[in-house]
Design an enzyme around this catalytic site. Sequence first.
Site, PDB file in Angstrom:
ATOM      1  N   TYR A 190     -16.879  16.248 -14.758  1.00  0.00           N
ATOM      2  CA  TYR A 190     -17.259  14.840 -14.716  1.00  0.00           C
ATOM      3  C   TYR A 190     -18.295  14.624 -13.604  1.00  0.00           C
ATOM      4  O   TYR A 190     -18.133  15.138 -12.498  1.00  0.00           O
ATOM      5  CB  TYR A 190     -15.999  14.011 -14.472  1.00  0.00           C
ATOM      6  CG  TYR A 190     -16.276  12.550 -14.345  1.00  0.00           C
ATOM      7  CD1 TYR A 190     -16.700  11.815 -15.444  1.00  0.00           C
ATOM      8  CD2 TYR A 190     -16.118  11.906 -13.138  1.00  0.00           C
ATOM      9  CE1 TYR A 190     -16.968  10.471 -15.324  1.00  0.00           C
ATOM     10  CE2 TYR A 190     -16.382  10.556 -13.011  1.00  0.00           C
ATOM     11  CZ  TYR A 190     -16.811   9.849 -14.111  1.00  0.00           C
ATOM     12  OH  TYR A 190     -17.069   8.518 -13.983  1.00  0.00           O
ATOM     13  N   ASP A 217      -7.962  18.695 -13.991  1.00  0.00           N
ATOM     14  CA  ASP A 217      -8.238  17.336 -14.451  1.00  0.00           C
ATOM     15  C   ASP A 217      -7.886  17.301 -15.938  1.00  0.00           C
ATOM     16  O   ASP A 217      -8.553  17.922 -16.764  1.00  0.00           O
ATOM     17  CB  ASP A 217      -9.723  17.002 -14.217  1.00  0.00           C
ATOM     18  CG  ASP A 217     -10.071  15.564 -14.613  1.00  0.00           C
ATOM     19  OD1 ASP A 217      -9.433  15.026 -15.539  1.00  0.00           O
ATOM     20  OD2 ASP A 217     -11.004  14.997 -14.018  1.00  0.00           O
ATOM     21  N   LYS A 221      -8.989   6.168 -18.989  1.00  0.00           N
ATOM     22  CA  LYS A 221      -9.362   6.657 -20.314  1.00  0.00           C
ATOM     23  C   LYS A 221      -8.181   6.532 -21.287  1.00  0.00           C
ATOM     24  O   LYS A 221      -7.772   5.426 -21.571  1.00  0.00           O
ATOM     25  CB  LYS A 221      -9.898   8.075 -20.184  1.00  0.00           C
ATOM     26  CG  LYS A 221     -10.868   8.277 -18.995  1.00  0.00           C
ATOM     27  CD  LYS A 221     -12.152   7.473 -19.121  1.00  0.00           C
ATOM     28  CE  LYS A 221     -12.965   7.417 -17.828  1.00  0.00           C
ATOM     29  NZ  LYS A 221     -13.289   8.700 -17.208  1.00  0.00           N
ATOM     30  N   ARG A 264       0.856  -1.195   0.000  1.00  0.00           N
ATOM     31  CA  ARG A 264       0.000   0.000   0.000  1.00  0.00           C
ATOM     32  C   ARG A 264       0.885   1.234   0.000  1.00  0.00           C
ATOM     33  O   ARG A 264       0.629   2.216  -0.666  1.00  0.00           O
ATOM     34  CB  ARG A 264      -0.961   0.010   1.194  1.00  0.00           C
ATOM     35  CG  ARG A 264      -1.676   1.349   1.361  1.00  0.00           C
ATOM     36  CD  ARG A 264      -2.939   1.309   2.228  1.00  0.00           C
ATOM     37  NE  ARG A 264      -2.889   0.382   3.332  1.00  0.00           N
ATOM     38  CZ  ARG A 264      -2.176   0.559   4.459  1.00  0.00           C
ATOM     39  NH1 ARG A 264      -1.450   1.648   4.630  1.00  0.00           N
ATOM     40  NH2 ARG A 264      -2.210  -0.351   5.408  1.00  0.00           N
TER      41      ARG A 264
HETATM   42  C1  LIG Z   1     -13.747   9.070 -15.892  1.00  0.00           C
HETATM   43  C2  LIG Z   1     -13.347  10.386 -15.378  1.00  0.00           C
HETATM   44  C3  LIG Z   1     -13.033  10.581 -14.031  1.00  0.00           C
HETATM   45  C4  LIG Z   1     -13.161   9.460 -13.006  1.00  0.00           C
HETATM   46  O1  LIG Z   1     -12.238   8.449 -13.241  1.00  0.00           O
HETATM   47  P1  LIG Z   1     -12.505   6.893 -12.854  1.00  0.00           P
HETATM   48  O2  LIG Z   1     -11.241   6.254 -13.332  1.00  0.00           O
HETATM   49  O3  LIG Z   1     -13.728   6.460 -13.579  1.00  0.00           O
HETATM   50  O4  LIG Z   1     -12.677   6.843 -11.384  1.00  0.00           O
HETATM   51  C5  LIG Z   1     -12.610  11.822 -13.636  1.00  0.00           C
HETATM   52  N1  LIG Z   1     -12.522  12.851 -14.509  1.00  0.00           N
HETATM   53  C6  LIG Z   1     -12.828  12.712 -15.808  1.00  0.00           C
HETATM   54  C7  LIG Z   1     -12.715  13.872 -16.727  1.00  0.00           C
HETATM   55  C8  LIG Z   1     -13.249  11.482 -16.291  1.00  0.00           C
HETATM   56  O5  LIG Z   1     -13.579  11.345 -17.589  1.00  0.00           O
END
Ligand SMILES: *Cc1c(COP(=O)(O)O)cnc(C)c1O
Length: 384
Positions: free
Chosen positions: A100, A172, A197, A48
Amino acid sequence: MSIRLNSLLIHGGIDGDEKTGAVNVPVYQTSTYKQDGLGKDRGWEYSRTGNPTRAAVEKMVADLEQGQYGLAFASGLAAINTVLSLFKSGDKLIVSDNIYGGTFRILDNVFKNFNITYKIVDTSDLGAVEAAIDDSVKAIYIETPANPLLTVTDIAAVSSIGKKYGKLVIVDNTFLTPYLQRPLTLGADIVIHSGTKYLGGHSDTISGFVVVNDKALADRLYYLQNAIGGVLAPWDSFLIIRGIKTLGVRMDRHVANAGAIARWLSSSGYVSRVYYPGLETDPGYEVQSRQADGAGAMISFVLEDKYDYRRFFEELHLITLAESLGGVESLVCHPATMTHAAIPADIRREVGIVDELIRLSVGIEDAEDLIEDLEQAILRSEKK
Ligand SMILES: *Cc1c(COP(=O)(O)O)cnc(C)c1O
């Protein structure tokens, strides 16, 4: 030796395995590590806290973002949870007005319960960002291009507002990846990714990342990462490293396909609105061209009234109706009932996430096939 971005994708982070010469970083599938005596560990204690495969992907993502410190998490939201845990009761965040849905949900229904609150602002309007700042505001949290309306926020300008008032700027960067945009170099303090993604790129792994430059901030985040425990597993760390190797070639094709589809859509006569910051007519075009090396591959659009958007989703053959984005395959989604359902309807309407909005994650198939699929589905969805 400093190397260029495409070489960094292959040789960045920790390049292979020094001990055996394996060209790939091994998957250290272990929870703990032998200690040679009391207080004599070999740099690793418990997975961890730290794991060599995770350390390799953490360094890789940090290198790509041109940052000093990288942290890998079990999901984008685990990364966001850890970053939000920097704040305490009474603190407030300014957040972009389209973000998001899961980010909105954790702010609105988890951290708000601990009296860490948020204020929704159209962060593409710099005057509005500055006007929203007060003593309780501790950070400005932006997504650019934002999900799902692709609104573009000027990262350098928001970062200088952050500096002026002593507020953290959090970006982000999921939609563009460091291949196209590097927020730390524009003055941001914290970069967040859903590695699920484009970084992973194959719709097979959930992961999240945080990158920072400031040592004190990094120390606190490492502390929180270990204390909260939402870390990325060794095998998933390996999969993300594997995905990143092809990030450049994938993004080039993603962006070229998205450009072709956005231009086709906007001249097709089938849509009343296209959101894509790579179109010269898009309000974000100028800032987008200045701060990034491409407009990404997310497009949102609204069909003309005579087409039934519900039917449209059912008529697609090649393009898959699914949550998520950034994989090699094209995915389409309905933000109002899927990715952004956690946002109350009145707020959705207020920020422009209308029920008719369609969001497309353009994959790396042949653009002509994607356009043919879109066109036949639109034509079949015409209201009787
Ligand atoms: C999918 C997404 C998240 C969250 O990520 P997870 O891996 O699904 O927890 C956060 N920000 C954006 C812009 C996203 O597309």
